[in-house]
Design a protein around this motif. Structure first.
Motif, short mmCIF file in Angstrom:
data_model
loop_
_atom_site.label_atom_id
_atom_site.label_comp_id
_atom_site.label_asym_id
_atom_site.label_seq_id
_atom_site.Cartn_x
_atom_site.Cartn_y
_atom_site.Cartn_z
N GLY A 1 13.39 9.72 -1.08
CA GLY A 1 13.21 8.54 -1.93
C GLY A 1 11.81 8.49 -2.50
O GLY A 1 11.02 9.42 -2.38
N VAL A 2 11.47 7.35 -3.10
CA VAL A 2 10.15 7.16 -3.69
C VAL A 2 9.51 5.93 -3.07
O VAL A 2 10.18 4.94 -2.77
CB VAL A 2 10.23 7.02 -5.23
CG1 VAL A 2 10.98 5.76 -5.63
CG2 VAL A 2 8.84 7.06 -5.86
N TRP A 3 8.20 6.00 -2.85
CA TRP A 3 7.43 4.90 -2.29
C TRP A 3 6.51 4.38 -3.38
O TRP A 3 5.71 5.11 -3.94
CB TRP A 3 6.62 5.39 -1.09
CG TRP A 3 5.88 4.32 -0.32
CD1 TRP A 3 5.03 3.39 -0.81
CD2 TRP A 3 5.90 4.13 1.11
NE1 TRP A 3 4.52 2.60 0.19
CE2 TRP A 3 5.03 3.04 1.38
CE3 TRP A 3 6.57 4.77 2.16
CZ2 TRP A 3 4.81 2.59 2.69
CZ3 TRP A 3 6.34 4.30 3.45
CH2 TRP A 3 5.48 3.23 3.71
N ILE A 4 6.60 3.08 -3.67
CA ILE A 4 5.79 2.44 -4.69
C ILE A 4 4.78 1.53 -4.01
O ILE A 4 5.15 0.71 -3.16
CB ILE A 4 6.68 1.62 -5.65
CG1 ILE A 4 7.57 2.56 -6.46
CG2 ILE A 4 5.84 0.75 -6.58
CD1 ILE A 4 8.66 1.85 -7.23
N LEU B 1 3.60 0.28 9.58
CA LEU B 1 4.59 0.44 8.51
C LEU B 1 4.72 1.89 8.09
O LEU B 1 5.83 2.39 7.90
CB LEU B 1 4.21 -0.43 7.31
CG LEU B 1 5.16 -0.35 6.11
CD1 LEU B 1 6.57 -0.77 6.52
CD2 LEU B 1 4.65 -1.21 4.96
N VAL B 2 3.59 2.57 7.97
CA VAL B 2 3.63 3.97 7.55
C VAL B 2 4.31 4.83 8.60
O VAL B 2 5.19 5.64 8.29
CB VAL B 2 2.20 4.49 7.27
CG1 VAL B 2 2.24 5.98 6.92
CG2 VAL B 2 1.57 3.70 6.13
N ARG C 1 0.82 -1.20 0.00
CA ARG C 1 0.00 0.00 0.00
C ARG C 1 0.86 1.26 0.00
O ARG C 1 1.95 1.30 0.59
CB ARG C 1 -0.89 0.02 1.24
CG ARG C 1 -2.04 -0.95 1.20
CD ARG C 1 -3.09 -0.59 0.17
NE ARG C 1 -3.63 0.73 0.41
CZ ARG C 1 -4.67 0.99 1.22
NH1 ARG C 1 -5.27 -0.01 1.85
NH2 ARG C 1 -5.11 2.21 1.36
N LEU C 2 0.36 2.29 -0.66
CA LEU C 2 0.94 3.61 -0.51
C LEU C 2 0.74 4.08 0.93
O LEU C 2 -0.18 3.61 1.62
CB LEU C 2 0.28 4.60 -1.47
CG LEU C 2 0.60 4.43 -2.97
CD1 LEU C 2 -0.29 5.35 -3.80
CD2 LEU C 2 2.07 4.70 -3.26
N PRO C 3 1.55 5.02 1.40
CA PRO C 3 1.44 5.45 2.79
C PRO C 3 0.36 6.49 3.03
O PRO C 3 0.35 7.16 4.06
CB PRO C 3 2.83 6.03 3.06
CG PRO C 3 3.25 6.59 1.76
CD PRO C 3 2.72 5.64 0.72
N VAL C 4 -0.55 6.66 2.05
CA VAL C 4 -1.62 7.65 2.16
C VAL C 4 -2.95 7.02 1.73
O VAL C 4 -2.98 6.06 0.97
CB VAL C 4 -1.34 8.90 1.30
CG1 VAL C 4 -0.15 9.69 1.84
CG2 VAL C 4 -1.08 8.51 -0.16
#
Length: 503
Positions: free
Chosen positions: A64-67, A51-52, A29-32
């Motif tokens: 960085g980037v979150w996928i 996790l978030v 999951r995305l963090p949003v």
């Protein structure tokens, strides 16, 4: 920590103008979450969850980037920035949500990895969806990672991603962290695709687990399911690399959570909560997702018997049970909710009076401030998980108790039990032992409570989420730099058979 993102032309498939990145997080999951805004539109807000809260500070620091998946079936959103993070969505079709997420991840792997508390289901169509979705995540990560980037893959939904990344981007430094338990081989062996899962994980340079026992279970699975030899904490992978499997217990932003709990309006809210409960002498609290792994029914059984025995009684004692909604489309979770609500109703019917129920049941999710107020209002925190990778609720409770009061009753089957050894530890299957421990925690003197809480707070603050991330990433760097090389077999070397038990 990883460097800031590289400049230059994004690789094929990367978000336009946003990459490549030197640090890539890959999670289901995305963090949003997308929520309705005050003006009637929609906006993205930080998601609740361990996790978030663990990774968001690291992502902001590293640029960085979150996928990940947005949580809704259909096309992925365009790459965007939110909460100070760069985010790239992965598309999941409705049938993939059904087969990959609700099916293989949550009806096959989740119960299997939690010691078969519920029976796992094995369907080839679910496995095929799992492979396809893992491939999509891996391709997205490969397209957005700079040369020699660090890629950190998370959790049981994406166990094939490290191996897929290794095949296409051998330059990458790949870490994997498993947030839930890893079962003993006799249980893991039930999985028809056990070898593929092990080989997928071994694409990483470093595989992290919550507990040392989980890492040991994985090492044995590598020997038995994949026919590989191990030495100490390392697996000799088929391509000659040495892959390390070790424990890195996750934590929370302890200082940040303590700061929230210290805010005057949160402190005032905790007093309001106690007043709303009738100012009882003892407030017991349980906070969980509504999940069969959390031992909620065991907790209710023990509390109900304590009330039956007359050892505690309302209105002097009240249990607040927060069970946030979870996977409500999965039949086992709907059945659990029904059983919990029937049990709460029976206990309240047997022991309550007008305006004074012995259990206040809340099937809702709450923001961090309200959770901190609940922690402050509680004299005894009950964590009765039947199997839990870590359980960050226990650490949040400890972080909130700045006056060093309060008691933590903690299942020995949580990862947190390895660290919070001063908690009142219990076997949740032993209902009589659980009852006696709840009573002991409820009647302990302040000197004992302070001694226990002081030791737990020291551990939680010294080993916070930043320490967890630094330790994992530093070990990953060492593993990739010093162990990521082929090992040529010596004269007479033979590969072990897939089901041999070689060390």
């Amino acid at each position: 920590m990883p460097n800031r993102r590289s400049a230059g032309t994004p690789p094929s498939g990367a978000a336009d103008g946003a990459g490549p990145f030197d640090f890539v997080v890959v999670a289901n999951r995305l963090p949003v979450d997308q929520v309705e805004s005050s003006d009637g539109g929609t906006e993205w807000r930080a998601s609740p969850g361990g996790l978030v809260s663990a990774l968001a500070p690291i992502m902001r620091q590293s640029d960085g980037v979150w996928i990940g998946w947005s949580g809704s079936p259909g096309p992925a959103p365009e790459p965007f920035d939110s909460e100070g993070m760069h985010l790239i969505g992965v598309e999941l079709a409705p049938e993939e949500v059904r087969d990959y997420y609700e099916g293989f991840s949550n009806a096959t792997l989740w119960p299997l990895y939690h010691d078969v508390i519920a029976a796992p289901e094995f369907h080839r169509s679910w496995w095929e969806a799992y492979v396809a979705v893992n491939r999509r995540f891996a391709d997205t990560a490969a397209a957005n990672a700079a040369k020699n980037a660090t890629v950190w893959v998370h959790d049981y939904q994406l166990q094939l991603v490290p191996g897929m990344l290794r095949q296409t981007r051998a330059d990458l430094r790949i870490g994997f962290f498993n947030h839930i338990p890893f079962p003993g081989y006799e249980i893991f062996a039930q999985l028809p695709w056990r070898r593929q899962v092990v080989e997928g994980l071994l694409g990483a340079d470093l595989i992290g687990f919550q507990r040392r026992a989980d890492a040991t279970n994985f090492l044995r699975a590598s020997r038995r399911a994949a026919g590989l030899s191990t030495r100490g904490s390392e697996v000799n992978a088929a391509d000659g690399r040495r892959v390390r499997a070790a424990a890195f217990p996750i934590s929370i932003d302890s200082a940040g959570f303590a700061e929230v709990a210290a805010q005057p309006h949160v402190q005032a809210r905790s007093k309001e909560i106690r007043e709303a409960l009738g100012n009882p002498k003892q407030v017991l609290l349980g906070v969980d997702r509504l999940d069969y792994t959390k031992g909620i029914l065991h907790r209710l059984k023990a509390y109900g018997e304590i009330l039956d025995d007359g050892e505690l009684a309302p209105p002097d004692t009240v249990l607040v049970l927060v069970a946030s909604p979870s996977r409500e489309r999965v039949e086992q979770y709907r059945m659990l909710r029904d059983e919990v609500e029937v049990t709460v109703g029976r206990i309240n019917g047997d022991h309550g009076s007008v305006g004074q129920p012995p259990i206040h049941y809340l099937h809702q999710s709450y923001p961090k401030e309200e959770m901190a107020a609940l922690y402050l209002a509680a004299d005894v925190m009950l964590v009765t998980s039947l199997r839990d990778g870590m359980n960050l609720v226990a650490k949040e409770y400890v972080a909130s108790r700045q006056d060093e009061t309060g008691a933590l009753v903690l299942s020995e089957f949580t990862g947190a039990a390895d660290e919070l050894t001063s908690a009142f530890q219990i076997n949740p299957h032993d209902i009589e032992g659980l009852k006696q421990t709840i009573l002991r925690a409820s009647t302990a003197n302040q000197a004992e409570l302070r001694r226990r809480m002081r030791a737990m707070r020291r551990r939680v603050f010294e080993h916070d989420v930043a320490h967890w991330a630094r330790t994992f990433l530093r070990t990953l760097e060492d593993s990739a730099d010093h162990r990521h090389r082929r090992r040529e077999p010596g004269p007479g070397h033979t590969r072990p058979s897939p089901e041999s038990e070689q060390h």
